[in-house]
Design a protein around this motif. Structure first.
Motif, PDB file in Angstrom:
ATOM      1  N   GLY A   1     -21.101   0.281  20.840  1.00 20.52           N
ATOM      2  CA  GLY A   1     -21.751   1.574  21.051  1.00 20.52           C
ATOM      3  C   GLY A   1     -20.856   2.552  21.792  1.00 20.52           C
ATOM      4  O   GLY A   1     -20.911   3.765  21.545  1.00 20.52           O
ATOM      5  N   SER A   2     -19.999   2.044  22.679  1.00 16.40           N
ATOM      6  CA  SER A   2     -19.141   2.951  23.447  1.00 16.40           C
ATOM      7  C   SER A   2     -18.157   3.668  22.519  1.00 16.40           C
ATOM      8  O   SER A   2     -17.985   4.892  22.608  1.00 16.40           O
ATOM      9  CB  SER A   2     -18.371   2.181  24.523  1.00 16.40           C
ATOM     10  OG  SER A   2     -19.269   1.542  25.391  1.00 16.40           O
TER      11      SER A   2
ATOM     12  N   ASP B   1     -20.124   6.144  20.246  1.00 18.76           N
ATOM     13  CA  ASP B   1     -20.524   7.365  20.965  1.00 18.76           C
ATOM     14  C   ASP B   1     -19.304   8.236  21.247  1.00 18.76           C
ATOM     15  O   ASP B   1     -19.361   9.466  21.121  1.00 18.76           O
ATOM     16  CB  ASP B   1     -21.239   7.008  22.280  1.00 18.76           C
ATOM     17  CG  ASP B   1     -22.696   6.610  22.068  1.00 18.76           C
ATOM     18  OD1 ASP B   1     -23.105   6.427  20.901  1.00 18.76           O
ATOM     19  OD2 ASP B   1     -23.430   6.479  23.064  1.00 18.76           O
TER      20      ASP B   1
ATOM     21  N   THR C   1     -19.315  -2.958  15.734  1.00 17.99           N
ATOM     22  CA  THR C   1     -18.858  -4.343  15.892  1.00 17.99           C
ATOM     23  C   THR C   1     -19.739  -5.104  16.869  1.00 17.99           C
ATOM     24  O   THR C   1     -19.461  -6.251  17.188  1.00 17.99           O
ATOM     25  CB  THR C   1     -17.399  -4.392  16.377  1.00 17.99           C
ATOM     26  OG1 THR C   1     -17.343  -3.794  17.677  1.00 17.99           O
ATOM     27  CG2 THR C   1     -16.468  -3.670  15.424  1.00 17.99           C
ATOM     28  N   THR C   2     -20.780  -4.438  17.376  1.00 20.11           N
ATOM     29  CA  THR C   2     -21.825  -5.136  18.113  1.00 20.11           C
ATOM     30  C   THR C   2     -23.120  -4.879  17.353  1.00 20.11           C
ATOM     31  O   THR C   2     -23.207  -3.920  16.587  1.00 20.11           O
ATOM     32  CB  THR C   2     -21.992  -4.605  19.560  1.00 20.11           C
ATOM     33  OG1 THR C   2     -22.310  -3.208  19.520  1.00 20.11           O
ATOM     34  CG2 THR C   2     -20.747  -4.831  20.382  1.00 20.11           C
TER      35      THR C   2
ATOM     36  N   LYS D   1     -25.999   8.511  33.690  1.00 21.10           N
ATOM     37  CA  LYS D   1     -25.488   8.876  32.364  1.00 21.10           C
ATOM     38  C   LYS D   1     -26.430   9.893  31.707  1.00 21.10           C
ATOM     39  O   LYS D   1     -27.624   9.927  31.992  1.00 21.10           O
ATOM     40  CB  LYS D   1     -25.342   7.625  31.496  1.00 21.10           C
ATOM     41  CG  LYS D   1     -24.107   6.814  31.865  1.00 21.10           C
ATOM     42  CD  LYS D   1     -24.026   5.507  31.110  1.00 21.10           C
ATOM     43  CE  LYS D   1     -23.285   5.664  29.815  1.00 21.10           C
ATOM     44  NZ  LYS D   1     -23.086   4.343  29.149  1.00 21.10           N
TER      45      LYS D   1
ATOM     46  N   LEU E   1     -17.983  -8.446  11.419  1.00 22.63           N
ATOM     47  CA  LEU E   1     -17.267  -7.824  12.535  1.00 22.63           C
ATOM     48  C   LEU E   1     -17.903  -8.142  13.881  1.00 22.63           C
ATOM     49  O   LEU E   1     -17.310  -7.892  14.931  1.00 22.63           O
ATOM     50  CB  LEU E   1     -17.182  -6.308  12.334  1.00 22.63           C
ATOM     51  CG  LEU E   1     -16.504  -5.868  11.039  1.00 22.63           C
ATOM     52  CD1 LEU E   1     -16.506  -4.355  10.913  1.00 22.63           C
ATOM     53  CD2 LEU E   1     -15.068  -6.406  10.973  1.00 22.63           C
TER      54      LEU E   1
ATOM     55  N   ASP F   1     -12.358   0.655  19.581  1.00 27.25           N
ATOM     56  CA  ASP F   1     -12.483  -0.129  20.816  1.00 27.25           C
ATOM     57  C   ASP F   1     -11.113  -0.754  21.138  1.00 27.25           C
ATOM     58  O   ASP F   1     -10.500  -1.381  20.247  1.00 27.25           O
ATOM     59  CB  ASP F   1     -13.533  -1.226  20.577  1.00 27.25           C
ATOM     60  CG  ASP F   1     -13.763  -2.083  21.811  1.00 27.25           C
ATOM     61  OD1 ASP F   1     -14.859  -2.002  22.378  1.00 27.25           O
ATOM     62  OD2 ASP F   1     -12.840  -2.841  22.197  1.00 27.25           O
TER      63      ASP F   1
ATOM     64  N   THR G   1     -27.773   7.033  14.587  1.00 30.57           N
ATOM     65  CA  THR G   1     -28.634   7.857  15.452  1.00 30.57           C
ATOM     66  C   THR G   1     -27.996   9.211  15.803  1.00 30.57           C
ATOM     67  O   THR G   1     -26.788   9.387  15.692  1.00 30.57           O
ATOM     68  CB  THR G   1     -28.968   7.130  16.780  1.00 30.57           C
ATOM     69  OG1 THR G   1     -27.780   7.045  17.587  1.00 30.57           O
ATOM     70  CG2 THR G   1     -29.561   5.768  16.534  1.00 30.57           C
TER      71      THR G   1
ATOM     72  N   VAL H   1     -27.636  10.544  18.764  1.00 34.54           N
ATOM     73  CA  VAL H   1     -27.401  10.667  20.203  1.00 34.54           C
ATOM     74  C   VAL H   1     -26.112   9.971  20.610  1.00 34.54           C
ATOM     75  O   VAL H   1     -25.676   9.004  19.977  1.00 34.54           O
ATOM     76  CB  VAL H   1     -28.630  10.125  20.998  1.00 34.54           C
ATOM     77  CG1 VAL H   1     -28.935   8.695  20.684  1.00 34.54           C
ATOM     78  CG2 VAL H   1     -28.456  10.299  22.494  1.00 34.54           C
TER      79      VAL H   1
HETATM   80  N1  LIG Z   1     -25.925   6.396  20.672  1.00 33.51           N
HETATM   81  C1  LIG Z   1     -26.930   5.566  20.735  1.00 33.51           C
HETATM   82  O1  LIG Z   1     -27.863   5.671  19.954  1.00 33.51           O
HETATM   83  C2  LIG Z   1     -26.892   4.487  21.772  1.00 33.51           C
HETATM   84  C3  LIG Z   1     -27.966   3.608  21.899  1.00 33.51           C
HETATM   85  C4  LIG Z   1     -27.903   2.604  22.852  1.00 33.51           C
HETATM   86  C5  LIG Z   1     -26.765   2.486  23.669  1.00 33.51           C
HETATM   87  N2  LIG Z   1     -25.735   3.375  23.556  1.00 33.51           N
HETATM   88  C6  LIG Z   1     -24.515   3.266  24.373  1.00 33.51           C
HETATM   89  O2  LIG Z   1     -23.740   2.210  23.845  1.00 33.51           O
HETATM   90  C7  LIG Z   1     -22.949   1.643  24.890  1.00 33.51           C
HETATM   91  C8  LIG Z   1     -23.054   0.136  24.856  1.00 33.51           C
HETATM   92  O3  LIG Z   1     -22.588  -0.300  23.614  1.00 33.51           O
HETATM   93  P1  LIG Z   1     -22.419  -1.863  23.286  1.00 33.51           P
HETATM   94  O4  LIG Z   1     -23.525  -2.626  23.864  1.00 33.51           O
HETATM   95  O5  LIG Z   1     -22.213  -1.937  21.820  1.00 33.51           O
HETATM   96  O6  LIG Z   1     -21.131  -2.292  24.089  1.00 33.51           O
HETATM   97  P2  LIG Z   1     -19.665  -1.662  24.236  1.00 33.51           P
HETATM   98  O7  LIG Z   1     -19.291  -0.829  23.086  1.00 33.51           O
HETATM   99  O8  LIG Z   1     -19.614  -1.011  25.578  1.00 33.51           O
HETATM  100  O9  LIG Z   1     -18.765  -2.970  24.240  1.00 33.51           O
HETATM  101  C9  LIG Z   1     -18.959  -3.959  25.239  1.00 33.51           C
HETATM  102  C10 LIG Z   1     -17.777  -4.921  25.248  1.00 33.51           C
HETATM  103  O10 LIG Z   1     -17.797  -5.704  24.055  1.00 33.51           O
HETATM  104  C11 LIG Z   1     -16.518  -5.698  23.440  1.00 33.51           C
HETATM  105  N3  LIG Z   1     -16.719  -5.869  21.997  1.00 33.51           N
HETATM  106  C12 LIG Z   1     -17.356  -5.030  21.132  1.00 33.51           C
HETATM  107  N4  LIG Z   1     -17.408  -5.575  19.903  1.00 33.51           N
HETATM  108  C13 LIG Z   1     -16.778  -6.778  19.971  1.00 33.51           C
HETATM  109  C14 LIG Z   1     -16.493  -7.808  19.017  1.00 33.51           C
HETATM  110  N5  LIG Z   1     -16.888  -7.726  17.762  1.00 33.51           N
HETATM  111  N6  LIG Z   1     -15.807  -8.888  19.446  1.00 33.51           N
HETATM  112  C15 LIG Z   1     -15.413  -9.008  20.744  1.00 33.51           C
HETATM  113  N7  LIG Z   1     -15.661  -8.065  21.699  1.00 33.51           N
HETATM  114  C16 LIG Z   1     -16.336  -6.967  21.306  1.00 33.51           C
HETATM  115  C17 LIG Z   1     -15.887  -4.393  23.845  1.00 33.51           C
HETATM  116  O11 LIG Z   1     -14.482  -4.469  23.836  1.00 33.51           O
HETATM  117  C18 LIG Z   1     -16.427  -4.229  25.268  1.00 33.51           C
HETATM  118  O12 LIG Z   1     -15.625  -4.918  26.188  1.00 33.51           O
HETATM  119  C19 LIG Z   1     -23.423   2.253  26.181  1.00 33.51           C
HETATM  120  O13 LIG Z   1     -22.488   3.249  26.563  1.00 33.51           O
HETATM  121  C20 LIG Z   1     -24.755   2.899  25.818  1.00 33.51           C
HETATM  122  O14 LIG Z   1     -25.013   4.021  26.612  1.00 33.51           O
HETATM  123  C21 LIG Z   1     -25.784   4.343  22.605  1.00 33.51           C
END
Ligand SMILES: NC(=O)c1ccc[n+]([C@@H]2O[C@H](COP(=O)([O-])OP(=O)(O)OC[C@H]3O[C@@H](n4cnc5c(N)ncnc54)[C@H](O)[C@@H]3O)[C@@H](O)[C@H]2O)c1
Ligand SMILES: [Fe+2]
Length: 432
Positions: A112-113, A116, A152-153, A174, A193, A53, A161, A163
């Motif tokens: 998640g971004s 993925d 980290t989220t 999407k 994290l 990220d 997973t 996917v």
């Molecule tokens: N593959 C799967 O199984 C699955 C499931 C659900 C969602 N998704 C996908 O995941 C994505 C969403 O992921 P998300 O919700 O984790 O958000 P993200 O990865 O898009 O991050 C969101 C924001 O949070 C920030 N961030 C992340 N971790 C941080 C931390 N520890 N400290 C400070 N900032 C931080 C990032 O820089 C970003 O600006 C979407 O694209 C969705 O489609 C995938």
């Protein structure tokens, strides 16, 4: 006697519940487990392509990991081209950069971004593009590069997973690539994290994790043909059910705390643990209507994934009450309820979920996020294109069913879905 509509089919032998788990071969959870990363990466080679990220690449934790890897003799390329919504062209470009590095292993580090993105980069290096050739289920022809996933989220569960989701200008919303080959080889979930994640990210990611657990637990029981290639998502299953309920127990009492105080280490840990369990649950079983509906809603309103799934889940569960009251009653108990009459507990479960969504700031209705009434039929039509998701719906996927849910969600009023027999009997809390 109150029963779920699939009980009779199960009793008659028409449906047998089975169990499937497909998981990374290593999963570590807890404060401090990130210190295992060097050992785990070394199991797969010395050339590490790190998909990170962009916000976190300069964080003290990542810089320390990077420095330790270099000191240990690894060759590391740090790649931070992780764009919001993961446009397919940017991933194709990343795949080319990665292939020229000839990595042994992909380190996925971020939300998640980033996770993925790393999965799809590992796919591109192993099998080439275009990514469009893999849209849908079971289109990946074989193993991809090993992926070591470090979220980290606390929310997506992507670290366990099969996917990954991308955006493609040729598609209206999407689109997912789903294959067991996309499951990382290792998931290292260290709540440390997640401590820096801002409140809105914590709320949207955390509620999405709860929705994963709720939809995995309420997914349809599907007949599986064990003599054929298995679908990626197999519906409600024995193992996934236990994991889903435990995920609910962990997330529900702690999410509001983690949102209110990002430094609450205990709440952060419970939500991260619940998110991991929810991913382990829905990875093999699947999710359903809140997810199918979020894709077009997200495309129209440009709102985050978790905001959309969190907004829709009370309405989807409300529509499930007449069909799977016993499963909803079990969810109510996992949410902390003590009501012994399942017909009441099923409604209580929906009220509790709606209340939690409200507490953490999820908007109550689609009108609040700019969806027009006229958009609803199109949203229903687009949602039906996500076959892997609508097939898991315990209440079928008739367009009118989706439209009824959407109309109630637009008005912010769950009583519009309530079973006629229930109307008037349970109104408190029904306005989401
Ligand atoms: N593959 C799967 O199984 C699955 C499931 C659900 C969602 N998704 C996908 O995941 C994505 C969403 O992921 P998300 O919700 O984790 O958000 P993200 O990865 O898009 O991050 C969101 C924001 O949070 C920030 N961030 C992340 N971790 C941080 C931390 N520890 N400290 C400070 N900032 C931080 C990032 O820089 C970003 O600006 C979407 O694209 C969705 O489609 C995938
Ligand atoms: Fe999700």
């Amino acid at each position: 006697m109150l029963r779920d509509t699939d009980s009779d089919r199960r009793r008659s032998g028409e449906l047998h519940e089975t169990g499937t788990l497909r998981l990374p071969s290593r999963i570590h959870f807890g404060y401090g487990v990130r210190r295992q990363l060097r050992t785990i990466l070394a199991e797969h080679g010395r050339r590490v392509f790190a998909v990170v990220d962009p916000f976190l690449a300069g964080s003290p934790e990542f810089v320390r990991l990077h420095d330790e890897l270099i000191a240990d003799g690894f060759t590391v390329e740090v790649h931070t081209e992780v764009l919001p919504e993961l446009p397919v062209d940017s991933l194709t470009a990343s795949g080319t950069v990665a292939a020229s590095f000839s990595p042994d292993v992909v380190l996925a580090y971020g939300g998640g971004s980033a996770l993925d993105a790393a999965k799809l980069i590992a796919l591109l290096v192993a099998h080439g593009g275009p990514l469009g050739a893999y849209y849908g289920e079971n289109k990946v022809p074989g193993p991809v590069l090993p992926i070591v996933a470090v979220p980290t989220t606390a929310g997506t569960g992507s670290e366990v997973t099969p996917v990954a989701v991308v955006s493609d200008p040729a598609q209206e919303m999407k689109i997912g690539i789903s294959s067991p080959y996309l499951i990382p080889v290792a998931a290292v979930v260290d709540p440390e994290l997640t401590l820096g994640a801002p409140a809105s990210v914590t709320a949207f990611a955390g509620i999405d994790a709860l929705v994963h657990a709720l939809e995995s637990y309420t997914a349809a029981v599907l007949p599986v043909d064990w003599s054929e290639t298995l679908p990626v998502f197999t519906g409600h299953n024995l193992f996934a059910g236990h994991l889903a309920l435990e995920a609910v127990r962990q997330i529900a009492p702690n999410l509001a705390r983690a949102v209110a105080d990002g430094g609450d280490r205990e709440a952060r840990a419970q939500v991260a643990y619940g998110s991991l369990l929810a991913g382990m649950s829905f990875g093999p079983s699947g999710t359903h209507l809140s997810h199918a509906l979020q894709y077009p809603i997200g495309a129209i309103t440009k709102t985050p994934h978790g905001l959309g799934t969190g907004l829709m889940i009370p309405y989807v569960l409300q529509a499930c009450v007449p069909v799977i009251p016993l499963r909803l009653a079990a969810i109510d108990a996992a949410l902390g309820g003590s009501e012994s009459d399942p017909s009441i507990a099923a409604h209580d479960a929906v009220d509790r979920v709606a209340e939690l969504c409200h507490t953490i700031g999820i908007p109550r209705g689609l009108a609040d996020i700019g969806v027009a009434q006229d958009d609803l039929p199109r949203i229903a039509e687009l949602a039906l294109r996500s076959k892997r998701l609508v097939d898991m719906s315990p209440i079928g996927s008739h367009p009118q069913t989706l439209l009824t849910i959407l109309e109630a969600a637009h008005a912010g009023d769950r009583t519009l879905i309530a079973d006629p027999a229930d109307r008037g009997r349970r109104t408190p809390g029904a306005r989401s």
